[in-house]
Design a protein around this motif. Structure first.
Motif, PDB file in Angstrom:
ATOM      1  N   ALA A 181      21.847  83.896 167.062  1.00  0.00           N
ATOM      2  CA  ALA A 181      21.087  83.117 167.724  1.00  0.00           C
ATOM      3  C   ALA A 181      20.090  82.344 167.119  1.00  0.00           C
ATOM      4  O   ALA A 181      19.213  81.486 167.194  1.00  0.00           O
ATOM      5  N   ALA A 182      19.670  83.082 165.983  1.00  0.00           N
ATOM      6  CA  ALA A 182      18.560  82.850 164.903  1.00  0.00           C
ATOM      7  C   ALA A 182      18.810  81.740 164.334  1.00  0.00           C
ATOM      8  O   ALA A 182      19.813  81.219 163.736  1.00  0.00           O
ATOM      9  N   TYR A 183      17.693  80.728 164.326  1.00  0.00           N
ATOM     10  CA  TYR A 183      17.765  79.388 163.417  1.00  0.00           C
ATOM     11  C   TYR A 183      17.635  79.826 161.876  1.00  0.00           C
ATOM     12  O   TYR A 183      16.800  80.840 161.703  1.00  0.00           O
ATOM     13  N   ASP A 184      18.013  79.067 160.968  1.00  0.00           N
ATOM     14  CA  ASP A 184      17.805  79.273 159.655  1.00  0.00           C
ATOM     15  C   ASP A 184      16.440  78.555 159.403  1.00  0.00           C
ATOM     16  O   ASP A 184      16.370  77.336 159.639  1.00  0.00           O
ATOM     17  N   PRO A 185      15.533  79.405 158.988  1.00  0.00           N
ATOM     18  CA  PRO A 185      14.207  78.764 158.729  1.00  0.00           C
ATOM     19  C   PRO A 185      14.094  77.504 158.041  1.00  0.00           C
ATOM     20  O   PRO A 185      13.359  76.843 158.191  1.00  0.00           O
ATOM     21  N   ALA A 186      15.044  77.504 156.924  1.00  0.00           N
ATOM     22  CA  ALA A 186      15.083  76.391 155.908  1.00  0.00           C
ATOM     23  C   ALA A 186      15.592  75.017 156.831  1.00  0.00           C
ATOM     24  O   ALA A 186      15.465  74.015 155.865  1.00  0.00           O
ATOM     25  N   ARG A 187      15.942  75.353 157.952  1.00  0.00           N
ATOM     26  CA  ARG A 187      16.572  73.897 158.516  1.00  0.00           C
ATOM     27  C   ARG A 187      15.740  73.641 159.958  1.00  0.00           C
ATOM     28  O   ARG A 187      16.183  72.624 160.936  1.00  0.00           O
ATOM     29  N   VAL A 188      14.449  74.297 159.881  1.00  0.00           N
ATOM     30  CA  VAL A 188      13.498  74.110 161.117  1.00  0.00           C
ATOM     31  C   VAL A 188      12.392  73.448 160.730  1.00  0.00           C
ATOM     32  O   VAL A 188      11.701  73.810 159.801  1.00  0.00           O
ATOM     33  N   ILE A 189      11.783  72.325 161.168  1.00  0.00           N
ATOM     34  CA  ILE A 189      10.723  71.466 160.817  1.00  0.00           C
ATOM     35  C   ILE A 189       9.346  72.096 161.523  1.00  0.00           C
ATOM     36  O   ILE A 189       8.543  72.776 160.786  1.00  0.00           O
ATOM     37  N   ALA A 190       9.631  72.440 162.841  1.00  0.00           N
ATOM     38  CA  ALA A 190       8.399  72.793 163.492  1.00  0.00           C
ATOM     39  C   ALA A 190       8.861  73.023 165.068  1.00  0.00           C
ATOM     40  O   ALA A 190       9.919  72.688 165.561  1.00  0.00           O
ATOM     41  N   TYR A 191       8.074  73.536 165.933  1.00  0.00           N
ATOM     42  CA  TYR A 191       8.182  73.884 167.221  1.00  0.00           C
ATOM     43  C   TYR A 191       6.902  73.338 168.146  1.00  0.00           C
ATOM     44  O   TYR A 191       5.677  73.875 167.663  1.00  0.00           O
ATOM     45  N   VAL A 192       7.399  72.411 169.071  1.00  0.00           N
ATOM     46  CA  VAL A 192       6.170  72.223 169.994  1.00  0.00           C
ATOM     47  C   VAL A 192       6.456  72.378 171.187  1.00  0.00           C
ATOM     48  O   VAL A 192       7.479  72.203 171.930  1.00  0.00           O
ATOM     49  N   GLU A 193       5.418  73.101 171.935  1.00  0.00           N
ATOM     50  CA  GLU A 193       5.441  73.321 173.419  1.00  0.00           C
ATOM     51  C   GLU A 193       4.493  72.625 174.080  1.00  0.00           C
ATOM     52  O   GLU A 193       3.556  72.836 174.028  1.00  0.00           O
ATOM     53  N   ALA A 194       5.095  72.062 175.337  1.00  0.00           N
ATOM     54  CA  ALA A 194       4.150  71.412 176.256  1.00  0.00           C
ATOM     55  C   ALA A 194       3.722  72.565 177.561  1.00  0.00           C
ATOM     56  O   ALA A 194       4.912  73.023 177.783  1.00  0.00           O
ATOM     57  N   HIS A 195       2.724  72.703 178.024  1.00  0.00           N
ATOM     58  CA  HIS A 195       2.633  73.778 179.034  1.00  0.00           C
ATOM     59  C   HIS A 195       1.323  73.252 179.933  1.00  0.00           C
ATOM     60  O   HIS A 195       0.361  72.790 179.273  1.00  0.00           O
ATOM     61  N   ILE A 196       1.430  73.696 181.207  1.00  0.00           N
ATOM     62  CA  ILE A 196       0.174  73.546 182.107  1.00  0.00           C
ATOM     63  C   ILE A 196      -0.959  74.408 181.533  1.00  0.00           C
ATOM     64  O   ILE A 196      -0.507  75.537 180.744  1.00  0.00           O
ATOM     65  N   GLU A 197      -2.237  74.004 181.201  1.00  0.00           N
ATOM     66  CA  GLU A 197      -2.968  74.913 180.867  1.00  0.00           C
ATOM     67  C   GLU A 197      -3.387  76.119 181.432  1.00  0.00           C
ATOM     68  O   GLU A 197      -3.895  77.064 180.506  1.00  0.00           O
TER      69      GLU A 197
END
Ligand SMILES: [Zn+2]
Length: 428
Positions: A181-197
């Protein structure tokens, strides 16, 4: 760039989707959706259906995380990740977590219909174990995608004695597949999460959106104060060693330390146990907890040192003993500055003036930060209320947040200089 972004329409659709997801609950009269339950299954299926409608390729990993993928220019193009969680606390609100799954689906749907094609791949992730409501584990799903899942979690049991591993198998998953299930770090740019405050700052500031600077680190302490029991009627005030009065003075000192730190630090004395706890006996022993959070590890450590000094000072003056022990310690996770800037510019392009702020609550992004740079977008929620059926974010604010994700993706330049985001992230 799509010329006229219908944020009102996006917000109305987000509200409809969140209403529909909130119908999936273990209880007929309130919302409760725990990890690896039949409700989780139904929630995940609904999310998968929305992802397909938005043109995404849907898979599910060994922890039940639903993954919607939009291919980039090539099959091995690096990916930008978005996501949050679809599990809830008991008697929950409908926005916490689910908002961060619904908004990127809507953004990608919009981009597909406007004909936008990014060179990078985009994944939307719906995690199932953020709240830690069922097992004494949390962030297991996001840990798995980051490659930091701890196999010891599999032995955890829920309140009915069901083991995590058995629940996972009953959900149709094989624990042997977790490493995959783990992503290869070399193929991930970034992670963005939207959430209520989940707090009142945006409402007080009158702004719909916030840019998270860091997910606050936290220390939890247990403080034991020992004095001397005595007759409430016969021991004069000046001869007492009252453990509760010492503890009270320490609690006020803790409040003062947090206020004086002045950088959004928060401190809470949430549990107090008094012995012997009788109406006519001077308290001999008090155990209380401290929860201290800050967006800066340095400032948190400084506060802890000060707290230790002042507690001993109070104890010495009152003839008491004091022992302080830490039982939980999590470091601050900074949000990546370049992502903060890109999110803020995207929001500003829609007329918002987002507020920069730390997150006092924990999020999936904490685990994902071990994989790649992370960014978080906060959405104003009414009264700062969460983990409660009264939780509410307006369609207008949600639409603005969805629009911000659209603009963020449209403006995201990739490839930039190879590895630039990651290298800068390591020094941030
Ligand atoms: Zn959440």
């Amino acid at each position: 760039m799509s010329p006229s972004l219908d944020t009102a329409g996006l917000g109305a659709r987000a509200a409809e989707m969140l209403d529909e997801l909130a119908q999936i609950s273990a209880s007929a009269d309130h919302l409760t959706r725990f990890f690896l339950t039949p409700e989780h299954r139904r929630g995940a299926d609904l999310v998968a259906r929305w992802m397909r409608q938005a043109g995404l390729e849907v898979t599910e990993d060994a922890l039940g995380t639903v993954r919607g993928h939009r291919p980039g220019a090539s099959p091995d193009a690096p990916r930008l990740l978005f996501g949050s969680h679809i599990d809830t606390v008991e008697n929950a609100g409908r926005f916490d977590g689910c908002l961060g799954v619904v908004l990127p689906i809507l953004a990608l749907d919009w981009l597909a219909r406007s004909g936008h094609q990014a060179p990078f791949g985009i994944d939307v992730l719906a995690f199932g174990d953020e709240e830690g409501s069922r097992f004494p584990t949390t962030l297991s799903a996001s840990a798995a995608i980051a490659g930091i899942f701890s196999p010891s979690m599999l032995a955890a049991r829920d309140s009915d004695g069901v083991r995590f591993e058995d629940a996972l198998r009953a959900y149709g998953k094989d624990p042997a597949d977790i490493p995959a299930a783990a992503y290869d770090p070399a193929r991930v740019i970034a992670y963005v999460e939207a959430h209520i405050e989940q707090g009142p700052v945006l409402e007080v500031e009158g702004e719909p959106l916030g840019i998270v600077t860091a997910i606050a680190g936290a220390s939890r302490l247990s403080v034991t104060v020992t004095g001397e029991a005595g007759h409430a009627g016969t021991v004069p005030m000046r001869l007492r060693h009252d453990a509760l009065l010492g503890a009270a003075e320490m609690a006020l000192a803790i409040e003062r330390i947090a206020v004086e730190a002045g950088d959004g630090m928060v401190a809470t004395v949430g549990r107090v146990h008094v012995e012997p706890g009788a109406v006519n006996v001077i308290p001999a022993r008090v155990v209380f907890t401290v929860d201290l959070r800050s967006g800066s590890d340095l400032s948190r450590r400084t506060a802890l040192e000060r707290l230790e000094r002042e507690a001993h000072h109070v104890a010495d003056r009152r003839g008491l003993g004091v022992v302080i022990s830490a039982f939980h310690e999590v470091g601050t996770v900074p949000c990546f500055p370049d992502l903060q800037r890109r999110l803020a510019e995207a929001a500003a392009s829609l007329g918002a003036r987002p507020v920069w702020m730390p997150s006092g609550a924990g999020h999936d992004g904490q685990a994902v930060s071990r994989l790649c740079p992370i960014g978080m977008l906060f959405v104003r929620c009414r009264g700062g209320i969460s983990h409660n059926p009264a939780e509410y974010a307006s369609p207008a604010d949600m639409g603005l947040a969805a629009g911000t994700l659209v603009r963020f993706i449209e403006r995201f330049e990739w490839p930039g200089p190879a590895g630039s985001l990651r290298e800068a992230g390591e020094s941030a």
